[in-house]
Design a protein around this motif. Structure first.
Motif, PDB file in Angstrom:
ATOM      1  N   PHE A 189      41.980  60.377  35.960  1.00 60.17           N
ATOM      2  CA  PHE A 189      41.784  58.770  36.135  1.00 60.17           C
ATOM      3  C   PHE A 189      40.733  58.976  37.678  1.00 60.17           C
ATOM      4  O   PHE A 189      40.707  59.758  38.467  1.00 60.17           O
ATOM      5  CB  PHE A 189      43.127  58.015  36.551  1.00 60.17           C
ATOM      6  CG  PHE A 189      43.962  58.700  37.225  1.00 60.17           C
ATOM      7  CD1 PHE A 189      43.711  58.791  38.687  1.00 60.17           C
ATOM      8  CD2 PHE A 189      45.151  59.416  36.701  1.00 60.17           C
ATOM      9  CE1 PHE A 189      44.727  59.294  39.564  1.00 60.17           C
ATOM     10  CE2 PHE A 189      46.188  59.900  37.849  1.00 60.17           C
ATOM     11  CZ  PHE A 189      45.841  59.901  39.076  1.00 60.17           C
ATOM     12  N   LYS A 190      40.227  57.694  37.652  1.00 63.79           N
ATOM     13  CA  LYS A 190      39.318  57.629  39.021  1.00 63.79           C
ATOM     14  C   LYS A 190      39.799  56.452  39.607  1.00 63.79           C
ATOM     15  O   LYS A 190      40.447  55.373  38.975  1.00 63.79           O
ATOM     16  CB  LYS A 190      37.926  57.247  38.502  1.00 63.79           C
ATOM     17  CG  LYS A 190      36.969  57.104  39.432  1.00 63.79           C
ATOM     18  CD  LYS A 190      35.693  56.581  39.010  1.00 63.79           C
ATOM     19  CE  LYS A 190      34.512  56.152  39.964  1.00 63.79           C
ATOM     20  NZ  LYS A 190      34.795  54.859  40.826  1.00 63.79           N
ATOM     21  N   LEU A 191      39.971  56.479  40.990  1.00 68.50           N
ATOM     22  CA  LEU A 191      40.261  55.427  41.693  1.00 68.50           C
ATOM     23  C   LEU A 191      39.201  54.563  42.434  1.00 68.50           C
ATOM     24  O   LEU A 191      38.379  55.020  42.881  1.00 68.50           O
ATOM     25  CB  LEU A 191      41.144  55.699  43.018  1.00 68.50           C
ATOM     26  CG  LEU A 191      42.363  56.718  42.687  1.00 68.50           C
ATOM     27  CD1 LEU A 191      43.198  57.097  43.967  1.00 68.50           C
ATOM     28  CD2 LEU A 191      43.412  56.172  41.743  1.00 68.50           C
ATOM     29  N   ASP A 192      39.497  52.946  42.343  1.00 66.67           N
ATOM     30  CA  ASP A 192      38.613  52.235  42.972  1.00 66.67           C
ATOM     31  C   ASP A 192      39.335  51.235  44.020  1.00 66.67           C
ATOM     32  O   ASP A 192      40.655  51.270  43.816  1.00 66.67           O
ATOM     33  CB  ASP A 192      37.941  51.165  42.094  1.00 66.67           C
ATOM     34  CG  ASP A 192      36.778  51.968  41.084  1.00 66.67           C
ATOM     35  OD1 ASP A 192      36.138  53.052  41.517  1.00 66.67           O
ATOM     36  OD2 ASP A 192      36.629  51.698  40.019  1.00 66.67           O
ATOM     37  N   PHE A 193      39.013  50.816  45.003  1.00 69.87           N
ATOM     38  CA  PHE A 193      39.433  50.152  46.024  1.00 69.87           C
ATOM     39  C   PHE A 193      38.587  48.832  46.379  1.00 69.87           C
ATOM     40  O   PHE A 193      37.465  48.743  46.441  1.00 69.87           O
ATOM     41  CB  PHE A 193      39.670  51.021  47.238  1.00 69.87           C
ATOM     42  CG  PHE A 193      39.966  52.249  47.104  1.00 69.87           C
ATOM     43  CD1 PHE A 193      41.317  52.738  46.768  1.00 69.87           C
ATOM     44  CD2 PHE A 193      38.997  53.395  46.959  1.00 69.87           C
ATOM     45  CE1 PHE A 193      41.461  54.139  46.544  1.00 69.87           C
ATOM     46  CE2 PHE A 193      39.236  54.653  46.588  1.00 69.87           C
ATOM     47  CZ  PHE A 193      40.655  55.088  46.663  1.00 69.87           C
ATOM     48  N   HIS A 194      39.647  47.610  46.525  1.00 67.76           N
ATOM     49  CA  HIS A 194      38.859  46.544  46.900  1.00 67.76           C
ATOM     50  C   HIS A 194      39.989  45.457  47.749  1.00 67.76           C
ATOM     51  O   HIS A 194      41.243  45.798  47.574  1.00 67.76           O
ATOM     52  CB  HIS A 194      38.349  45.691  45.817  1.00 67.76           C
ATOM     53  CG  HIS A 194      39.171  45.562  44.490  1.00 67.76           C
ATOM     54  ND1 HIS A 194      38.898  46.087  43.491  1.00 67.76           N
ATOM     55  CD2 HIS A 194      40.023  44.721  44.297  1.00 67.76           C
ATOM     56  CE1 HIS A 194      39.932  45.947  42.472  1.00 67.76           C
ATOM     57  NE2 HIS A 194      40.538  44.896  43.093  1.00 67.76           N
ATOM     58  N   TRP A 195      39.542  44.487  48.249  1.00 69.79           N
ATOM     59  CA  TRP A 195      40.266  43.629  49.072  1.00 69.79           C
ATOM     60  C   TRP A 195      40.069  42.074  48.232  1.00 69.79           C
ATOM     61  O   TRP A 195      38.866  42.092  48.052  1.00 69.79           O
ATOM     62  CB  TRP A 195      40.181  43.572  50.469  1.00 69.79           C
ATOM     63  CG  TRP A 195      40.195  44.783  51.467  1.00 69.79           C
ATOM     64  CD1 TRP A 195      41.212  44.895  52.223  1.00 69.79           C
ATOM     65  CD2 TRP A 195      39.315  45.820  51.733  1.00 69.79           C
ATOM     66  NE1 TRP A 195      41.053  45.830  53.142  1.00 69.79           N
ATOM     67  CE2 TRP A 195      39.845  46.613  52.604  1.00 69.79           C
ATOM     68  CE3 TRP A 195      38.002  46.347  51.268  1.00 69.79           C
ATOM     69  CZ2 TRP A 195      39.261  47.804  52.759  1.00 69.79           C
ATOM     70  CZ3 TRP A 195      37.393  47.426  51.663  1.00 69.79           C
ATOM     71  CH2 TRP A 195      37.920  48.248  52.644  1.00 69.79           C
ATOM     72  N   HIS A 196      41.353  41.476  48.213  1.00 67.90           N
ATOM     73  CA  HIS A 196      41.052  40.134  47.761  1.00 67.90           C
ATOM     74  C   HIS A 196      41.795  39.322  48.697  1.00 67.90           C
ATOM     75  O   HIS A 196      42.847  39.451  49.204  1.00 67.90           O
ATOM     76  CB  HIS A 196      41.933  40.121  46.419  1.00 67.90           C
ATOM     77  CG  HIS A 196      41.057  40.442  45.516  1.00 67.90           C
ATOM     78  ND1 HIS A 196      41.618  40.737  43.967  1.00 67.90           N
ATOM     79  CD2 HIS A 196      39.785  41.040  45.286  1.00 67.90           C
ATOM     80  CE1 HIS A 196      40.770  41.231  43.266  1.00 67.90           C
ATOM     81  NE2 HIS A 196      39.902  41.316  43.775  1.00 67.90           N
ATOM     82  N   TYR A 197      41.176  38.186  49.181  1.00 68.04           N
ATOM     83  CA  TYR A 197      41.720  37.259  50.030  1.00 68.04           C
ATOM     84  C   TYR A 197      41.788  35.834  49.282  1.00 68.04           C
ATOM     85  O   TYR A 197      40.753  35.438  48.793  1.00 68.04           O
ATOM     86  CB  TYR A 197      40.772  36.906  51.292  1.00 68.04           C
ATOM     87  CG  TYR A 197      40.896  38.015  52.434  1.00 68.04           C
ATOM     88  CD1 TYR A 197      41.488  39.383  52.045  1.00 68.04           C
ATOM     89  CD2 TYR A 197      40.427  38.119  53.477  1.00 68.04           C
ATOM     90  CE1 TYR A 197      41.693  40.546  52.998  1.00 68.04           C
ATOM     91  CE2 TYR A 197      40.050  38.677  54.456  1.00 68.04           C
ATOM     92  CZ  TYR A 197      40.991  40.095  54.343  1.00 68.04           C
ATOM     93  OH  TYR A 197      41.077  41.238  55.180  1.00 68.04           O
ATOM     94  N   ALA A 198      42.824  35.200  49.132  1.00 65.55           N
ATOM     95  CA  ALA A 198      43.043  33.922  48.249  1.00 65.55           C
ATOM     96  C   ALA A 198      43.364  32.851  49.098  1.00 65.55           C
ATOM     97  O   ALA A 198      44.330  32.791  49.898  1.00 65.55           O
ATOM     98  CB  ALA A 198      44.113  34.180  47.202  1.00 65.55           C
ATOM     99  N   PRO A 199      42.535  31.760  48.983  1.00 66.71           N
ATOM    100  CA  PRO A 199      42.617  30.643  50.027  1.00 66.71           C
ATOM    101  C   PRO A 199      43.793  29.589  49.207  1.00 66.71           C
ATOM    102  O   PRO A 199      44.130  29.879  48.064  1.00 66.71           O
ATOM    103  CB  PRO A 199      41.280  30.034  50.150  1.00 66.71           C
ATOM    104  CG  PRO A 199      40.690  30.276  49.068  1.00 66.71           C
ATOM    105  CD  PRO A 199      41.049  31.642  48.568  1.00 66.71           C
ATOM    106  N   ARG A 200      43.926  28.583  49.813  1.00 68.02           N
ATOM    107  CA  ARG A 200      44.663  27.545  49.245  1.00 68.02           C
ATOM    108  C   ARG A 200      44.146  26.769  47.989  1.00 68.02           C
ATOM    109  O   ARG A 200      42.876  26.699  47.950  1.00 68.02           O
ATOM    110  CB  ARG A 200      44.905  26.436  50.471  1.00 68.02           C
ATOM    111  CG  ARG A 200      45.547  24.971  49.873  1.00 68.02           C
ATOM    112  CD  ARG A 200      45.573  24.149  50.883  1.00 68.02           C
ATOM    113  NE  ARG A 200      46.009  22.564  50.671  1.00 68.02           N
ATOM    114  CZ  ARG A 200      47.654  22.382  50.587  1.00 68.02           C
ATOM    115  NH1 ARG A 200      48.163  23.185  51.187  1.00 68.02           N
ATOM    116  NH2 ARG A 200      48.109  21.475  50.100  1.00 68.02           N
ATOM    117  N   GLY A 201      44.936  26.722  47.106  1.00 68.44           N
ATOM    118  CA  GLY A 201      44.465  26.053  45.624  1.00 68.44           C
ATOM    119  C   GLY A 201      44.269  27.182  44.736  1.00 68.44           C
ATOM    120  O   GLY A 201      43.922  26.992  43.797  1.00 68.44           O
ATOM    121  N   SER A 202      43.723  28.473  45.126  1.00 67.31           N
ATOM    122  CA  SER A 202      43.634  29.476  44.290  1.00 67.31           C
ATOM    123  C   SER A 202      44.725  29.972  43.572  1.00 67.31           C
ATOM    124  O   SER A 202      45.888  30.074  43.985  1.00 67.31           O
ATOM    125  CB  SER A 202      42.608  30.575  45.003  1.00 67.31           C
ATOM    126  OG  SER A 202      43.305  31.267  45.937  1.00 67.31           O
TER     127      SER A 202
END
Length: 241
Positions: free
Chosen positions: A107-120
């Motif tokens: 398998f291969k790893l990918d990486f990311h950040w998610h920031y979710a604001p009000r209402g999402s």
């Protein structure tokens, strides 16, 4: 500095994980060392580094998954702590942990950040076939986040009623299990044909965000095919084919 607590990773029982219903998932505390978690918390990427992703149409009529997102690259201008942490995630020890949990390698790893604001929110969905699973690390703390604002990843059980090419609402599911998402917790789950999950609407005050860092565990062959198809599409677009 060490970020991953490999002793805790080694102590997780793979057969118990695989036997969890409605599909394999686990929500352990403390997979990051105390000092490592604090360092990463203090050096999170800024909102200015993120790319907004709002109102995008999803397959099968599902609601948009609104958030700010940042994909990791080795040349990304983030604090050295994050490069060191990701180096641990790329190590043979973490690879061995994921291989043991999912019962397979390649398998291969990918990486990311998610920031979710009000209402999402993240509407109920099943991940793409190229994914074997995801490991979500949470970066909201008890002193800065009220549980009433939401943010938990919700594991959903439809008892096999809904095709994955559909758009059910949270209330349509027979059972829902919420993982802890405040403090040094993470959630690992394995993608299956009906591994439904989502995040209910965030109700935090304006200016605050649900913050997660996600390790995506991709099937190596499917990921390679996807990259090849993307490259061919890019070449076709370049020459207006």
């Amino acid at each position: 500095m060490q970020f991953l607590d490999f002793d805790r990773l080694d102590a997780i029982d793979a057969p118990s994980f695989q036997q969890t219903r409605p599909y394999p998932w686990i929500n352990p505390a403390g997979l990051l060392t105390d000092d490592g978690y604090q360092r990463l918390l203090e050096t999170l990427p800024t909102i200015e580094q993120m790319t907004p992703s709002f109102g995008k149409q999803r397959s099968h009529g599902q609601k948009s998954h609104d958030r700010y997102a940042l994909e990791y690259r080795e040349d990304l201008d983030v604090d050295p702590a994050w490069h060191e942490f990701i180096a641990e995630l790329k190590s043979s020890r973490y690879y061995g942990f994921a291989k043991r949990m999912f019962g397979r390698g390649r398998f291969k790893l990918d990486f990311h950040w998610h920031y979710a604001p009000r209402g999402s929110s993240v509407s109920p969905h099943c991940d793409a076939n190229r994914k074997l699973g995801s490991h979500i690390f949470y970066f909201n703390t008890p002193g800065s986040w009220d549980p009433a604002w939401g943010g938990d990843t919700v594991i959903l059980d439809d008892h096999g009623r809904f095709p994955r090419e559909s758009a059910p609402e949270f209330d349509d599911f027979d059972e829902a299990y919420s993982g802890n998402s405040i403090g040094n917790y993470s959630l690992l789950f394995q993608r299956q044909e009906r591994s439904w999950h989502g995040v209910r609407e965030i109700t935090c005050p304006e200016g605050l965000y649900r913050k997660v860092f996600i390790v995506v565990i991709n099937d190596w062959l499917r990921a390679r095919v996807r990259r090849a198809v993307g490259a061919l599409k890019g070449e076709a677009d370049q020459y207006n084919l």
